[in-house]
Design a protein around this motif. Structure first.
Motif, PDB file in Angstrom:
ATOM      1  N   SER A 182       0.845  -1.193   0.000  1.00  0.00           N
ATOM      2  CA  SER A 182       0.000   0.000   0.000  1.00  0.00           C
ATOM      3  C   SER A 182       0.879   1.241   0.000  1.00  0.00           C
ATOM      4  O   SER A 182       1.934   1.269   0.609  1.00  0.00           O
ATOM      5  CB  SER A 182      -0.907   0.001   1.238  1.00  0.00           C
ATOM      6  OG  SER A 182      -0.130  -0.012   2.416  1.00  0.00           O
ATOM      7  N   CYS A 183       0.417   2.269  -0.728  1.00  0.00           N
ATOM      8  CA  CYS A 183       1.209   3.498  -0.888  1.00  0.00           C
ATOM      9  C   CYS A 183       1.171   4.331   0.395  1.00  0.00           C
ATOM     10  O   CYS A 183       0.120   4.471   1.018  1.00  0.00           O
ATOM     11  CB  CYS A 183       0.676   4.341  -2.027  1.00  0.00           C
ATOM     12  SG  CYS A 183       0.886   3.579  -3.651  1.00  0.00           S
TER      13      CYS A 183
ATOM     14  N   PRO B 292       0.949   7.925   2.287  1.00  0.00           N
ATOM     15  CA  PRO B 292       0.280   9.156   1.874  1.00  0.00           C
ATOM     16  C   PRO B 292       1.234  10.104   1.155  1.00  0.00           C
ATOM     17  O   PRO B 292       2.408  10.215   1.518  1.00  0.00           O
ATOM     18  CB  PRO B 292      -0.207   9.747   3.208  1.00  0.00           C
ATOM     19  CG  PRO B 292      -0.316   8.569   4.117  1.00  0.00           C
ATOM     20  CD  PRO B 292       0.787   7.650   3.713  1.00  0.00           C
TER      21      PRO B 292
ATOM     22  N   ASN C 170      -2.143  14.379   5.611  1.00  0.00           N
ATOM     23  CA  ASN C 170      -2.835  13.877   4.433  1.00  0.00           C
ATOM     24  C   ASN C 170      -4.188  13.352   4.880  1.00  0.00           C
ATOM     25  O   ASN C 170      -4.276  12.361   5.603  1.00  0.00           O
ATOM     26  CB  ASN C 170      -2.031  12.781   3.739  1.00  0.00           C
ATOM     27  CG  ASN C 170      -2.577  12.495   2.352  1.00  0.00           C
ATOM     28  OD1 ASN C 170      -3.760  12.247   2.178  1.00  0.00           O
ATOM     29  ND2 ASN C 170      -1.701  12.558   1.348  1.00  0.00           N
TER      30      ASN C 170
ATOM     31  N   ASP D 267      -6.681  12.451   2.793  1.00  0.00           N
ATOM     32  CA  ASP D 267      -7.329  11.789   1.664  1.00  0.00           C
ATOM     33  C   ASP D 267      -8.060  10.549   2.173  1.00  0.00           C
ATOM     34  O   ASP D 267      -7.438   9.613   2.678  1.00  0.00           O
ATOM     35  CB  ASP D 267      -6.281  11.394   0.627  1.00  0.00           C
ATOM     36  CG  ASP D 267      -6.897  10.766  -0.622  1.00  0.00           C
ATOM     37  OD1 ASP D 267      -8.103  10.466  -0.602  1.00  0.00           O
ATOM     38  OD2 ASP D 267      -6.165  10.577  -1.614  1.00  0.00           O
TER      39      ASP D 267
ATOM     40  N   THR E 153      -6.770   6.821   1.509  1.00  0.00           N
ATOM     41  CA  THR E 153      -5.499   6.275   2.007  1.00  0.00           C
ATOM     42  C   THR E 153      -5.737   5.379   3.220  1.00  0.00           C
ATOM     43  O   THR E 153      -6.662   5.593   4.005  1.00  0.00           O
ATOM     44  CB  THR E 153      -4.524   7.396   2.381  1.00  0.00           C
ATOM     45  OG1 THR E 153      -5.092   8.181   3.445  1.00  0.00           O
ATOM     46  CG2 THR E 153      -4.237   8.301   1.192  1.00  0.00           C
TER      47      THR E 153
ATOM     48  N   HIS F 280       4.664   5.148   6.385  1.00  0.00           N
ATOM     49  CA  HIS F 280       3.206   5.238   6.457  1.00  0.00           C
ATOM     50  C   HIS F 280       2.823   6.052   7.687  1.00  0.00           C
ATOM     51  O   HIS F 280       2.953   5.595   8.818  1.00  0.00           O
ATOM     52  CB  HIS F 280       2.583   3.839   6.511  1.00  0.00           C
ATOM     53  CG  HIS F 280       2.684   3.113   5.214  1.00  0.00           C
ATOM     54  ND1 HIS F 280       1.695   3.143   4.265  1.00  0.00           N
ATOM     55  CD2 HIS F 280       3.686   2.363   4.685  1.00  0.00           C
ATOM     56  CE1 HIS F 280       2.066   2.437   3.211  1.00  0.00           C
ATOM     57  NE2 HIS F 280       3.270   1.949   3.443  1.00  0.00           N
TER      58      HIS F 280
END
Length: 608
Positions: free
Chosen positions: A87-88, A90, A109, A111, A114, A267
């Motif tokens: 998983s990316c 943020p 972040n 978003d 995420t 992360h």
């Protein structure tokens, strides 16, 4: 083949052990014939296939091998955007807009897509009152429509792209604070900027960017996908960083900032960076909340500091990093420079249900280093200690600095023990040092009895006295100070221990220990460095429960937050320090449900 000869040899040994006609002989013969049988069977199977079938079988085996290698080796290294990749973390695009010489930078972040946002939202749901107040205070930093407070969901969310940042930029007279909000809808952001403007705004072109300044001097501009809000000079500095000449550096190019932020957990949903000048201007001189961070940063030696806040399924994790200049660290050491690195071991001697624990290494070195720091930074404290030491030595009562400190060994722990009696009771405090010189420690502690009795008995005709108490096979000394405090000490098995209750010594003598194996302690301290300068642990759930038994639950202010306090499980903290980096890691564990097993309700956050 060699495997066949080895199996045949094994069969001969089996026949020898079990007899020619025994089970072992028959089993050995079968085993010896197995490779030949398999080879014959495979040859027959292969020979019975057509040429086309053989080719297809070989191709299928090849594809399976390639897929195996791909999933075993390639998938873990795939870019996070592709299916199967990790998983990316943020994104942080706002750093490109912040001048390299900014005093400080805070980035979040928000978003919703995420992983970190989802985890953080889950944590916020567990403690809605706390999170609501934090959110309210954070949003108060952003201007709302003229004459009203900011309604984030109505005024910002429709055009908001996910990232929000605050940059503190040094000015000629005072620092300029600029807010950066990521834009997903330019028209919506423009409407918001118009709504927060007062008076008759003036619009001008600044390096190709439309800059609007209202009657109060509040400037707004859309720069590289972000809405910048702040004083004119601050917003212009953001535009310069984004659109200036190639030699104009942003925070994304600043060496120390990159070094420190790369050392933070990838992360995370929030992180911050403070430059060397920022630490001096915003933290070291601050006598409020920020000033309490100075021990974690070593202001006299830092080249800059960073911090991160990450959400997990269990709670929150905080990481703080301060890059140190070795030369300045030697002449202006920070607080934790006094704590040598060590591998914690005393936790295994402490009770598994201990309410708290702080571990340090080389206590004699640590205490003397702290006294040296105090002599330089708080001379009145050091002078008071020196006066006490000289007074005791002059009266031939005790040589605290000489005998007692020299007797202490490689590690020390301060522990908060759970009361032995059921029901409301005061927890006891214990000090434990291992690898001590037992003879010197016994003599030093005994020499402190008289001055301690004199201090407690001043003006009291019935002064307390130390009594002897047998605890298991250990002889302890006890001084009754109050109905709830019995100061007790003992030296045994290479350790010296002092506790405010004989139960503290009794637990150590029993050898049951096991805090290091306790499930809650393991979760709170998992993945900390093997060598630390200081380690700490609090059983928050146990402390909250004990506090409520002692009357905290009756406090109306506490009642507002009681349901959320009961979600607190534990806190773990570790500090590591050397001459180049000061690192702090903390973990707060929060339960998913209230201790009674149901979802508890919290009072709504204040409306003002």
């Amino acid at each position: 083949p060699k495997p066949g000869r080895a199996l045949a040899s094994a069969a001969r040994h089996l026949r020898a052990a079990g007899g020619e006609g025994g089970v072992a002989a028959r089993a050995g013969g079968a085993i010896a014939r197995l490779p030949r049988s398999l080879a014959a069977g495979l040859a027959g199977f292969w020979g019975g296939l057509s040429t086309l079938a053989r080719r297809r079988l070989v191709a299928a085996i090849g594809v399976m091998m390639v897929l195996g290698l791909f999933f075993g080796l390639a998938v873990p290294s795939l870019p996070c955007q592709l299916p199967g990749g990790d998983s990316c973390p943020p994104a942080d695009n706002a750093e490109e807009l912040v001048p390299a010489d900014a005093l400080a930078y805070l980035h979040l972040n928000l978003d919703p897509d995420t992983d970190q946002y989802e985890l953080a939202a889950d944590i916020a749901d567990r403690v809605p009152t706390f999170s609501g107040q934090i959110t309210t205070r954070a949003l108060s930093r952003l201007p709302g429509a003229i004459g009203g407070r900011l309604d984030f969901e109505r005024e910002v969310r429709p055009w908001f792209g996910g990232e929000v940042a605050v940059a503190v930029i040094g000015g000629a007279t005072r620092a300029q604070e600029v807010e950066l909000l990521e834009v997903s809808d330019g028209e919506g952001a423009t409407e918001f900027a118009d709504a927060i403007s007062a008076g008759a705004p003036e619009t001008a072109d600044y390096h190709g960017v439309e800059l609007t300044v209202d009657g109060r001097g509040l400037a707004t501009a859309q720069v590289e996908g972000f809405l910048a809000i702040g004083p004119r000079a601050g917003v212009q500095a953001v535009i310069d960083a984004a659109t200036g000449p190639e030699e104009t550096e942003s925070l994304a190019d600043e060496e120390t900032a990159v070094e420190l932020r790369d050392d933070l957990p990838e992360h995370r949903f929030a992180d911050a960076y403070v430059s060397e000048d920022g630490v001096a201007a915003l933290i070291a001189r601050n006598r409020g909340t920020l000033g309490t961070l100075t021990p974690l940063l070593a202001p006299g030696a830092t080249r800059g500091a960073s911090a991160a806040l990450a959400a997990t399924t269990e709670g929150l994790e905080v990481s703080v990093r301060s890059a140190l200049d070795p030369e300045r660290a030697a002449s202006l050491p920070g607080f934790f420079a006094a704590f040598p690195a060590f591998e914690p071991a005393l936790a295994e001697r402490l009770a598994a249900d201990s309410l708290g624990y702080v571990g340090i290494g080389a206590p004699r070195t640590t205490v003397r280093s702290l006294l040296a720091q105090a002599a330089a930074q708080a001379p009145e404290i050091a002078a008071g200690f020196e006066d006490l030491v000289r007074s005791l030595r002059r009266e031939d009562q005790a040589d605290v600095e000489g005998e007692l400190l020299d007797a202490l060994g490689g590690e020390a722990a301060f522990a908060l023990g759970r009361p032995a009696d059921p029901g409301p009771a005061i927890p006891f405090l214990a000090f434990v040092a291992d690898d001590v010189d037992m003879e010197d420690a016994q003599r030093a502690l005994a020499s402190l009895q008289v001055p301690l009795i004199e201090a407690l008995g001043a003006g009291n005709p019935q002064a307390p006295v130390f009594g002897q108490q047998q605890i298991g096979d250990v002889e302890a000394r006890t001084l009754g100070i109050s109905p709830t405090v019995e100061l007790t000490y003992a030296v045994f098995d290479g350790i010296a221990a002092i506790a405010t209750d004989p139960a503290g010594i009794e637990q150590l003598v029993s050898g049951e220990g096991g805090l290091d194996q306790a499930e809650l302690y393991e979760r709170a301290t998992a993945d900390f460095e093997d060598e630390v300068s200081l380690i700490a642990y609090l059983d928050l759930g146990g402390l909250v429960d004990l506090g409520e038994q002692l009357g905290l639950a009756e406090d109306p202010v506490y009642a507002t937050f009681a349901a959320e306090f009961r979600r607190l499980e534990a806190l773990g903290l570790a500090v590591t320090s050397d001459d180049e980096l000061l690192s702090t890691d903390a973990r707060l564990l929060l339960s998913e449900a209230s201790p009674n097993g149901g979802e508890s309700e919290s009072a709504a956050p204040p409306s003002d």
